[in-house]
Design a protein around this motif. Sequence first.
Motif, PDB file in Angstrom:
ATOM      1  N   LEU A  52     -37.627 -18.119  -0.574  1.00  0.00           N
ATOM      2  CA  LEU A  52     -37.638 -16.597  -0.374  1.00  0.00           C
ATOM      3  C   LEU A  52     -38.876 -16.048   0.448  1.00  0.00           C
ATOM      4  O   LEU A  52     -40.104 -16.267   0.081  1.00  0.00           O
ATOM      5  CB  LEU A  52     -37.934 -16.030  -1.746  1.00  0.00           C
ATOM      6  CG  LEU A  52     -37.095 -16.128  -3.032  1.00  0.00           C
ATOM      7  CD1 LEU A  52     -37.478 -15.420  -4.303  1.00  0.00           C
ATOM      8  CD2 LEU A  52     -35.644 -15.521  -2.297  1.00  0.00           C
ATOM      9  N   GLU A  53     -38.403 -16.021   1.655  1.00  0.00           N
ATOM     10  CA  GLU A  53     -39.407 -15.728   2.660  1.00  0.00           C
ATOM     11  C   GLU A  53     -39.027 -14.431   3.449  1.00  0.00           C
ATOM     12  O   GLU A  53     -37.804 -14.026   3.445  1.00  0.00           O
ATOM     13  CB  GLU A  53     -39.349 -16.852   3.860  1.00  0.00           C
ATOM     14  CG  GLU A  53     -40.132 -17.983   3.101  1.00  0.00           C
ATOM     15  CD  GLU A  53     -39.920 -19.403   4.209  1.00  0.00           C
ATOM     16  OE1 GLU A  53     -39.617 -19.029   5.324  1.00  0.00           O
ATOM     17  OE2 GLU A  53     -40.257 -20.433   3.817  1.00  0.00           O
ATOM     18  N   GLN A  54     -40.050 -13.733   4.051  1.00  0.00           N
ATOM     19  CA  GLN A  54     -39.699 -12.399   4.810  1.00  0.00           C
ATOM     20  C   GLN A  54     -38.751 -12.670   6.044  1.00  0.00           C
ATOM     21  O   GLN A  54     -38.811 -13.382   6.570  1.00  0.00           O
ATOM     22  CB  GLN A  54     -40.937 -11.739   5.341  1.00  0.00           C
ATOM     23  CG  GLN A  54     -40.815 -10.443   5.750  1.00  0.00           C
ATOM     24  CD  GLN A  54     -42.088  -9.879   6.276  1.00  0.00           C
ATOM     25  OE1 GLN A  54     -43.355 -10.520   6.152  1.00  0.00           O
ATOM     26  NE2 GLN A  54     -42.183  -8.456   6.749  1.00  0.00           N
ATOM     27  N   GLY A  55     -37.728 -11.907   5.938  1.00  0.00           N
ATOM     28  CA  GLY A  55     -36.484 -12.015   6.932  1.00  0.00           C
ATOM     29  C   GLY A  55     -35.649 -12.660   6.641  1.00  0.00           C
ATOM     30  O   GLY A  55     -34.431 -12.785   7.351  1.00  0.00           O
ATOM     31  N   LYS A 131     -41.426 -18.548  -6.609  1.00  0.00           N
ATOM     32  CA  LYS A 131     -41.982 -17.367  -6.605  1.00  0.00           C
ATOM     33  C   LYS A 131     -41.096 -16.573  -7.395  1.00  0.00           C
ATOM     34  O   LYS A 131     -40.002 -16.688  -7.856  1.00  0.00           O
ATOM     35  CB  LYS A 131     -41.698 -16.796  -5.168  1.00  0.00           C
ATOM     36  CG  LYS A 131     -42.451 -17.419  -3.958  1.00  0.00           C
ATOM     37  CD  LYS A 131     -42.283 -16.943  -2.406  1.00  0.00           C
ATOM     38  CE  LYS A 131     -43.185 -17.420  -1.597  1.00  0.00           C
ATOM     39  NZ  LYS A 131     -42.790 -16.661  -0.278  1.00  0.00           N
ATOM     40  N   ASN A 133     -38.827 -13.951  -9.293  1.00  0.00           N
ATOM     41  CA  ASN A 133     -37.657 -13.265  -8.545  1.00  0.00           C
ATOM     42  C   ASN A 133     -36.998 -12.322  -9.636  1.00  0.00           C
ATOM     43  O   ASN A 133     -37.864 -11.889 -10.649  1.00  0.00           O
ATOM     44  CB  ASN A 133     -36.733 -14.562  -8.212  1.00  0.00           C
ATOM     45  CG  ASN A 133     -36.276 -15.161  -9.491  1.00  0.00           C
ATOM     46  OD1 ASN A 133     -36.329 -14.919 -10.656  1.00  0.00           O
ATOM     47  ND2 ASN A 133     -35.420 -16.367  -8.900  1.00  0.00           N
TER      48      ASN A 133
END
Length: 304
Positions: A52-55, A131, A133
Amino acid sequence: MYPLIDLHCDTIYALEAGESHGSLIENDGHTDVRWMEMAGSITTTFALYVPLEQGIAPWETVVRMHDRFLEEISLAGHRIGQVRTAEEIRNNPVQGALLSCEEFQILEGELNRISILASWGVRMATLIWNKENDLAFPNHMSGGLKPFCYDVIAEMERHNILVDVSHLNDDGFYDVAKVAGRPFIASHSNCRAITNHSRNLSDAMIRKIADAGGVVGLNFCPSFLSEDWEYSSLEAMVRHACHLKQVGGSQAIAVRTDFDGIYGSLEIDHYSKMGRLWDALAKKGFSPTDLEGMWCGNALRVLA
């Protein structure tokens, strides 16, 4: 030594992300068909892991990961084949490839995606990674399952996908234990009584999994085995396996190497060295029946 079922490796992600170089046939990581064939009969669970990372679009990414998995299996020809059930594993004449998902945020609120994953042959999935969710909270946070997660668990069980509580926090674990209608697993977690890490399981958790008919996969990650986060030792693996047997019984133990998803120096760094663990456990009193269960029998039971 009996055939081995490994409940989790990150090889497909490592190849896709460029962390390993080569192919599933042969690469510079810990898992490939070459090492599987050297060890004998291996069925490896390849995780479709999505960070889960930006982009990053979770569903698009897992579709791409699945495409990579199919491509690698095809390139390997008749040396490895996808398997979906215990019967297929038993009857498979070559090396075996199971599918799992790691990080169920890939659903993005869409329950119907579980049926798609089932059609791919996914047999187990972690509800979360590290992370928060839409379903739950990770092991380093507090809080129980979120409302959507209860629907997800029911749908997973309807499609014969095992609920994997590894990475989940304690509150969420006990919520799963309350509502699970089928065996659930901790595919890659060790014993908190031996190594006090939040990713490991308390004795009460181990008993809950055992009572539900599930399994705990012994994890080779150094930080889950001992205070030495740089070295995964055979001695530490034996300590955790013995504790799992003492607390949950021999029917609750399985193997989950976490190959290509862990770092540090590994005393057992390829399947060809698994005989060392077999011999060490035999010296500690594991019977042939105990070892057969740990290597494959217990995993076959929950995959039936």
